[in-house]
Design an enzyme around this catalytic site. Sequence first.
Site, mmCIF file in Angstrom:
data_model
loop_
_atom_site.group_PDB
_atom_site.id
_atom_site.type_symbol
_atom_site.label_atom_id
_atom_site.label_comp_id
_atom_site.label_asym_id
_atom_site.label_seq_id
_atom_site.Cartn_x
_atom_site.Cartn_y
_atom_site.Cartn_z
ATOM 1 N N ASP A 62 17.361 69.876 60.346
ATOM 2 C CA ASP A 62 18.348 70.937 60.525
ATOM 3 C C ASP A 62 18.601 71.539 59.145
ATOM 4 O OD1 ASP A 62 20.667 72.490 60.811
ATOM 5 O OD2 ASP A 62 21.385 71.271 62.480
ATOM 6 N N ARG A 119 13.890 87.767 79.494
ATOM 7 C CA ARG A 119 14.001 86.315 79.322
ATOM 8 C C ARG A 119 12.696 85.721 78.783
ATOM 9 N NH1 ARG A 119 12.900 82.887 83.264
ATOM 10 N NH2 ARG A 119 13.710 84.165 84.961
ATOM 11 N N LYS A 152 25.369 80.713 61.291
ATOM 12 C CA LYS A 152 25.974 80.410 60.011
ATOM 13 C C LYS A 152 25.423 81.339 58.916
ATOM 14 C CE LYS A 152 27.734 77.293 62.705
ATOM 15 N NZ LYS A 152 27.199 75.949 62.883
ATOM 16 N N TYR A 196 25.581 67.327 62.535
ATOM 17 C CA TYR A 196 26.591 68.215 63.107
ATOM 18 C C TYR A 196 27.130 67.568 64.398
ATOM 19 C CZ TYR A 196 28.344 72.130 65.858
ATOM 20 O OH TYR A 196 29.114 72.941 66.656
HETATM 21 C C1 LIG Z 1 26.875 75.010 63.951
HETATM 22 C C2 LIG Z 1 25.773 74.056 63.759
HETATM 23 C C3 LIG Z 1 24.878 73.755 64.806
HETATM 24 C C4 LIG Z 1 25.032 74.313 66.196
HETATM 25 O O1 LIG Z 1 24.791 75.691 66.221
HETATM 26 P P1 LIG Z 1 25.498 76.720 67.245
HETATM 27 O O2 LIG Z 1 24.966 78.038 66.817
HETATM 28 O O3 LIG Z 1 26.990 76.557 67.061
HETATM 29 O O4 LIG Z 1 25.090 76.335 68.620
HETATM 30 C C5 LIG Z 1 23.824 72.897 64.520
HETATM 31 N N1 LIG Z 1 23.659 72.353 63.300
HETATM 32 C C6 LIG Z 1 24.509 72.613 62.272
HETATM 33 C C7 LIG Z 1 24.280 71.978 60.953
HETATM 34 C C8 LIG Z 1 25.594 73.462 62.473
HETATM 35 O O5 LIG Z 1 26.443 73.701 61.454
#
Ligand SMILES: *Cc1c(COP(=O)(O)O)cnc(C)c1O
Length: 407
Positions: free
Chosen positions: A187, A67, A212, A122
């Site tokens: 982001d 952790r 992603k 998001y």
């Molecule tokens: C999917 C997504 C998130 C969240 O990420 P997770 O891995 O699902 O927790 C945050 N920002 C964007 C732009 C996303 O597409």
Amino acid sequence: MAPTTLHPDTIAAHAGREDLAALGVHALPLDLSSTSPLPDVELGGLSYEVLATGGLPIEGGSNVYARLWNPTVARFEQALARLEHAEEAVAFSSGMAAFTATLLALTHESGKRHVVAVRPLYGGSDHLLASGLLGVETTFCRPGAVAAALRPDTALVVLETPANPTLDLVDIRAVVAAAGEVPVLVDNTFATPVLQHPLDLGAALSMHSATKYLGGHGDVVGGVVACDARLAAALRRTRAITGSILHPLAAYLLHRGLGTLPVRMRAQQDGARAVAEWLTTRPEVAAVHFPGFAACDPVGLVGTQQSGPGAMIAIELAGGYAAAVSLTSSVRLFTHAVSLGSIDSLIQHPAALTHRPVQSDAKPSDALVRLSIGLEDPADLMADLAQAFASTTDAAASVARDVTFAG
Ligand SMILES: *Cc1c(COP(=O)(O)O)cnc(C)c1O
């Protein structure tokens, strides 16, 4: 050749692997240990203290406990930091875990509890901020209203570009200028470091849902934040205390995915451009949101802020919600599923799914469908959408017929 002179594709293939030959291995090592042997009580205890407070492993010390620190995760972080032009990176069990830790660390460190968030974001990020769950108070605004939304107790400004799901582009430099001394988090999930480097534009933190494009194969959930060494230490401390580190197997898969990230991104982007252009010719489609179109990029950020449009498309259907529902259930090659950035194409309805928790005044249109373009031949994707539009028209016609008969 000095590492700094290498091109991005070369860095993607080699970063975090520099010491492998000396170790006598070629593939990335995977350390699944939950605990690590301690040299002795003194050094073990010192290692614990350093790692639990966000520091890096000490000479002759131990990783202590997974952790706190894991070498497979650290390799991935090192590679991602290189690609993001960052000093360091810190990896988490999901994108939301990364965002949560960032909010906790920055509000705690500054003693400030206010966040300015540029919409759209998001749905999950929007939900976390709107929920107040972390004790953070959020002012949502449009990009031009950031300066007016700042308060003396603002700890962070958050933005997403291109934004999920409408592909809105936000001028990072302009928001950074408006934010003044307040750190800005971008982001960078949609653009990836292949197309965009938020830290070079003045942002303090670049965040990813690694689930992603970084992973790219739809088989791993993770998150990562790239930033300077001081913020990275604060994030690692938060991660150790709250227990949100990335699993080493996920880090292994993400690191492996980085090697093909530039080539995937460019190929998916080419496919998306072809599909987006074709969509503009379809009568079923009322609007196509794609950053490569001048109408979607009024200030010319593609080619300057981000090197290309990316591989995400949003469309508004002329037939509204009913046509959107029908399209998502009529496609065959596209998978009707949330998430994005995989090697195969996905389609989903943001208002019903990824952006379901968003307050109604900020929710995307009911007629909007989001497409994540994969590595298929774009001709096959267009043929799939064409047959889905045809059956959508049939379905709409049969609904109209039923209504007529019922009437
Ligand atoms: C999917 C997504 C998130 C969240 O990420 P997770 O891995 O699902 O927790 C945050 N920002 C964007 C732009 C996303 O597409």
